[in-house]
Design a protein around this motif. Structure first.
Motif, PDB file in Angstrom:
ATOM      1  N   UNK A  34     -19.781  -1.791  -0.058  1.00 54.77           N
ATOM      2  CA  UNK A  34     -18.481  -1.145  -0.186  1.00 54.77           C
ATOM      3  C   UNK A  34     -17.437  -2.157   0.238  1.00 54.77           C
ATOM      4  N   UNK A  35     -16.325  -2.234  -0.519  1.00 56.64           N
ATOM      5  CA  UNK A  35     -15.299  -3.238  -0.229  1.00 56.64           C
ATOM      6  C   UNK A  35     -13.958  -2.575   0.007  1.00 56.64           C
ATOM      7  N   UNK A  36     -13.173  -3.197   0.870  1.00 54.55           N
ATOM      8  CA  UNK A  36     -11.827  -2.717   1.175  1.00 54.55           C
ATOM      9  C   UNK A  36     -10.917  -3.939   1.298  1.00 54.55           C
ATOM     10  N   UNK A  37      -9.690  -3.846   0.772  1.00 51.92           N
ATOM     11  CA  UNK A  37      -8.718  -4.949   0.851  1.00 51.92           C
ATOM     12  C   UNK A  37      -7.521  -4.481   1.675  1.00 51.92           C
ATOM     13  N   UNK A  38      -7.153  -5.299   2.660  1.00 46.39           N
ATOM     14  CA  UNK A  38      -6.090  -4.950   3.589  1.00 46.39           C
ATOM     15  C   UNK A  38      -4.865  -5.827   3.376  1.00 46.39           C
ATOM     16  N   UNK A  39      -3.713  -5.337   3.815  1.00 51.55           N
ATOM     17  CA  UNK A  39      -2.450  -6.048   3.591  1.00 51.55           C
ATOM     18  C   UNK A  39      -2.222  -7.101   4.661  1.00 51.55           C
ATOM     19  N   UNK A  40      -2.989  -8.161   4.592  1.00 53.91           N
ATOM     20  CA  UNK A  40      -2.885  -9.257   5.543  1.00 53.91           C
ATOM     21  C   UNK A  40      -3.385 -10.527   4.871  1.00 53.91           C
ATOM     22  N   UNK A  48     -12.350  -8.178  20.261  1.00 55.49           N
ATOM     23  CA  UNK A  48     -11.447  -7.044  20.501  1.00 55.49           C
ATOM     24  C   UNK A  48     -10.463  -7.277  21.629  1.00 55.49           C
ATOM     25  N   UNK A  49     -10.706  -8.287  22.468  1.00 55.44           N
ATOM     26  CA  UNK A  49      -9.792  -8.552  23.579  1.00 55.44           C
ATOM     27  C   UNK A  49      -8.753  -9.614  23.248  1.00 55.44           C
ATOM     28  N   UNK A  50      -8.828 -10.189  22.078  1.00 56.14           N
ATOM     29  CA  UNK A  50      -7.885 -11.256  21.698  1.00 56.14           C
ATOM     30  C   UNK A  50      -6.498 -10.651  21.514  1.00 56.14           C
ATOM     31  N   UNK A  51      -5.506 -11.180  22.229  1.00 57.23           N
ATOM     32  CA  UNK A  51      -4.167 -10.594  22.222  1.00 57.23           C
ATOM     33  C   UNK A  51      -3.479 -10.706  20.868  1.00 57.23           C
ATOM     34  N   UNK A  52      -3.817 -11.743  20.098  1.00 52.23           N
ATOM     35  CA  UNK A  52      -3.114 -11.946  18.827  1.00 52.23           C
ATOM     36  C   UNK A  52      -3.811 -11.282  17.645  1.00 52.23           C
ATOM     37  N   UNK A  53      -4.735 -10.382  17.891  1.00 55.24           N
ATOM     38  CA  UNK A  53      -5.424  -9.706  16.782  1.00 55.24           C
ATOM     39  C   UNK A  53      -4.414  -8.882  15.986  1.00 55.24           C
ATOM     40  N   UNK A  54      -4.674  -8.741  14.697  1.00 60.05           N
ATOM     41  CA  UNK A  54      -3.757  -8.009  13.832  1.00 60.05           C
ATOM     42  C   UNK A  54      -4.277  -6.597  13.591  1.00 60.05           C
ATOM     43  N   UNK A 231     -14.873  -6.756   3.880  1.00 59.53           N
ATOM     44  CA  UNK A 231     -13.467  -6.526   4.213  1.00 59.53           C
ATOM     45  C   UNK A 231     -12.665  -7.725   3.743  1.00 59.53           C
ATOM     46  N   UNK A 232     -11.807  -7.492   2.755  1.00 59.33           N
ATOM     47  CA  UNK A 232     -10.994  -8.569   2.182  1.00 59.33           C
ATOM     48  C   UNK A 232      -9.559  -8.478   2.693  1.00 59.33           C
ATOM     49  N   UNK A 233      -8.831  -9.589   2.585  1.00 53.55           N
ATOM     50  CA  UNK A 233      -7.462  -9.651   3.087  1.00 53.55           C
ATOM     51  C   UNK A 233      -6.565 -10.157   1.954  1.00 53.55           C
ATOM     52  N   UNK A 234      -5.755  -9.277   1.407  1.00 54.16           N
ATOM     53  CA  UNK A 234      -4.872  -9.610   0.277  1.00 54.16           C
ATOM     54  C   UNK A 234      -3.467  -9.136   0.652  1.00 54.16           C
ATOM     55  N   UNK A 235      -2.646 -10.048   1.102  1.00 54.13           N
ATOM     56  CA  UNK A 235      -1.317  -9.677   1.605  1.00 54.13           C
ATOM     57  C   UNK A 235      -0.381  -9.235   0.481  1.00 54.13           C
ATOM     58  N   UNK A 236      -0.483  -9.882  -0.673  1.00 48.60           N
ATOM     59  CA  UNK A 236       0.444  -9.581  -1.762  1.00 48.60           C
ATOM     60  C   UNK A 236       0.196  -8.166  -2.312  1.00 48.60           C
ATOM     61  N   UNK A 252      -8.036   0.122  -0.891  1.00 46.26           N
ATOM     62  CA  UNK A 252      -6.991  -0.823  -0.484  1.00 46.26           C
ATOM     63  C   UNK A 252      -6.026  -0.141   0.473  1.00 46.26           C
ATOM     64  N   UNK A 253      -5.411  -0.976   1.303  1.00 43.06           N
ATOM     65  CA  UNK A 253      -4.319  -0.477   2.125  1.00 43.06           C
ATOM     66  C   UNK A 253      -3.152  -0.155   1.204  1.00 43.06           C
ATOM     67  N   UNK A 254      -2.621   1.044   1.310  1.00 41.41           N
ATOM     68  CA  UNK A 254      -1.566   1.480   0.414  1.00 41.41           C
ATOM     69  C   UNK A 254      -0.222   0.859   0.743  1.00 41.41           C
ATOM     70  N   UNK A 255       0.708   1.062  -0.176  1.00 42.00           N
ATOM     71  CA  UNK A 255       2.080   0.587  -0.009  1.00 42.00           C
ATOM     72  C   UNK A 255       2.914   1.767   0.483  1.00 42.00           C
ATOM     73  N   UNK A 256       3.510   1.631   1.647  1.00 43.91           N
ATOM     74  CA  UNK A 256       4.288   2.743   2.210  1.00 43.91           C
ATOM     75  C   UNK A 256       5.738   2.651   1.760  1.00 43.91           C
ATOM     76  N   UNK A 257       5.888   2.869   0.463  1.00 47.98           N
ATOM     77  CA  UNK A 257       7.211   2.939  -0.163  1.00 47.98           C
ATOM     78  C   UNK A 257       7.239   4.233  -0.978  1.00 47.98           C
ATOM     79  N   UNK A 258       8.418   4.856  -1.116  1.00 41.73           N
ATOM     80  CA  UNK A 258       8.497   6.182  -1.729  1.00 41.73           C
ATOM     81  C   UNK A 258       7.859   6.300  -3.111  1.00 41.73           C
TER      82      UNK A 258
END
Length: 531
Positions: A34-40, A48-54, A231-236, A252-258
């Motif tokens: 199963x695959x998922x693409x995130x906005x990054x 999990x303790x890394x402060x700069x995690x996204x 887990x894929x990372x596709x910012x565009x 995919x991570x959705x676009x939070x626009x109207x």
């Protein structure tokens, strides 16, 4: 500072929203993955303790690690009795909610042959978060812990400085238990090849290919239903939407626009949208150290110029207008009809102009500020800019790169700061993290998320907050938080605009095993399968 024009932002959003889906779900599926693409752009870390995690990293972390106690899948635990055992099979707290004892599951195994999880690993995890010399993720939520001890091999005792009846929703919920032996043996390599106890283990970590995870056969809750997770990372936004439409990814991570969800629904009615509620809190900081925002009449004019109902309505069910700082679904929130008339702030641009004139600005005010080009930030700020004009407020708004916005905000370089973040239903947390003196933003970047300087420019909040934090009874604590809400509405350092759901678009061929109703902006996929 790179800026993005309003036209460019709108064109990009509309392009993503208008993508057709003639080949949607057409490609054959790999039944084992199963695959998922995130906005990054890329994964940063799986430690999990890394402060700069996204936020995108959290999707991998929550598959690989467990916590002691967790909210049920697809929702937030609201009250103390709502939490479910994870690595702890049970727990008790003292009557004053300052001493917590956790009984660990026996026989829980770490990935890759690192042996059994014991109280030593739990203490190691918490102590790293308590060590002031070590920078860790959300360190401030551990500040109430006085000590953590291993009572025996399978029992952990935690003593708090102040009562906390919702302790499981704070520090416990973000303390993913790491393997001490693996952490010390792997060193920096743990960041990209971590060892947890979760349903998936890490096979590979790539900046370009993303994360490949495989089901951990020894998981105490039973192996994940689907063998592999990519887990894929596709910012565009456009590229990510196209990958979904072509069937290359399942979610995919959705676009939070109207316009995005209606467009997707029109072209592919079978698309499933998993959305959290309340989702992220969209809050507007007003910098009290800058004129004219240091004048309460100007801040009141701003509040009266905001039509939160109109903004929320634009999202067609994804957003809910806010009254105070706490989401309406959570304990501690205030209701407009229960507030005194002067704190209700019904939309009234005429009154806003009168207040500006009274404050010495008969021709209105111009306030420079900047925000992120990310859709959820830019869309809300552009709507606010339009609404402010009717109240005589000209928001001189620049739209810049998302990472740059955060970096500039943390150097105290902004006047009107939109901040979007998800919080658990812990009533005191937004006040502690966004308005307390200790969280004040600093020009050298060493501060935290109190961008308004409240508690310092206008002192008094910390005393009220301490009273709420010292109250062991949950219902009494909620009443004190509602008093805090009213005080913030009087001073207006921070304004709640709306909550906005986090959205994942899902191919109907995937069943994740539970409905998503609430919770953080990530969830487990060990029950997910193809249907």
């Amino acid at each position: 500072m790179t800026t993005v024009s309003r036209r460019s932002f709108v064109q990009t959003t509309l392009a993503a929203a208008s993508l057709g889906a003639p080949a949607l779900f057409a490609q054959p599926a790999n039944t084992n993955t199963i695959s998922i693409a995130l906005a990054s752009r890329a994964p940063l870390t799986l430690n999990p303790q890394q402060a700069n995690r996204s936020g995108a990293d959290a999707w991998g972390i929550c598959q690989v690690f467990d916590v002691l106690a967790a909210s049920p899948n697809g929702t937030f635990a609201i009250r103390p009795e709502d939490f479910r055992p994870q690595l702890a099979e049970s727990w008790t707290s003292s009557p004053d909610a300052t001493t917590w004892t956790y009984k660990l599951r026996r026989g829980v195994q770490f990935h890759k042959g690192f042996g059994e999880m014991t109280s030593d690993d739990v203490v190691f995890t918490f102590v790293r978060n308590l060590d002031p010399k070590i920078v860790t993720y959300q360190k401030e939520v551990f500040s109430n812990i006085a000590s953590v001890t291993a009572v025996d091999r399978y029992t952990v005792g935690i003593t708090l400085k102040r009562p906390d009846p919702l302790f499981n929703g704070g520090a416990v919920s973000v303390a993913h238990i790491i393997c001490r032996k693996a952490f010390e043996q792997l060193g920096a390599g743990f960041d990209t090849n971590p060892v947890g106890t979760g349903p998936y283990q890490v096979d590979s970590f790539s900046k370009t290919e993303g994360l490949l995870l495989s089901a951990f056969p020894g998981y105490f809750g039973g192996p994940a239903v689907t063998k592999n997770l990519h887990i894929r990372f596709i910012a565009d936004t456009t590229a990510r939407t196209l990958a979904f439409a072509s069937g290359q990814v399942d979610m995919i991570e959705g676009v939070r626009a109207p316009s995005w969800i209606p467009s997707m629904q029109q072209r592919s009615p079978k698309t499933i949208f998993d959305a959290t509620a309340p989702g992220s809190f969209n809050l507007l900081h007003l910098n009290l150290n800058r004129a004219p925002l240091n004048d309460i009449r100007v801040r009141q004019a701003i509040r009266l110029s905001i039509n939160s109902d109109q903004i929320a309505a634009a999202y067609q069910g994804l957003a809910t207008p806010m009254v105070g700082l706490i989401a309406s679904q959570f304990a501690g929130a205030v209701k407009k009809k229960e507030l005194p008339p002067e704190l209700q702030y019904n939309y009234d641009p005429k009154k806003a102009k009168a207040l500006l004139a009274e404050a010495g600005h008969p021709n209105g005010v111009t306030i420079p500020c900047f925000t992120s080009q990310r859709e959820d930030y830019a869309t809300v700020m552009l709507m606010l800019q339009e609404q402010f004009r009717a109240g005589g407020i000209n928001l001189d708004l620049k739209i810049i790169d998302h990472a740059t916005m955060h970096a500039e905000n943390r150097k105290d370089r902004n006047s009107v700061i939109l901040f979007s973040i998800s919080y658990p239903p812990v009533p005191t947390q937004p006040f502690e993290l966004l308005l307390a003196r200790g969280a004040e933003v600093k020009p050298d970047g060493s501060g935290a998320d109190n961008f308004s300087h409240y508690g310092v420019a206008i002192p008094g909040l910390d005393t009220l907050m301490e009273k709420a934090q010292n109250e062991p009874d949950f219902n009494k604590r909620v009443a004190l938080v509602q008093f805090l809400e009213k005080q913030v509405l009087r001073d207006l350092p921070l304004i709640g605009i709306c909550t906005l759901s986090y959205v994942i678009a899902r191919n109907p061929r995937i069943d994740i095993g539970f409905p998503v109703k609430s919770g953080r902006a990530y969830w487990r996929l060990d029950k997910a399968k193809r249907v």
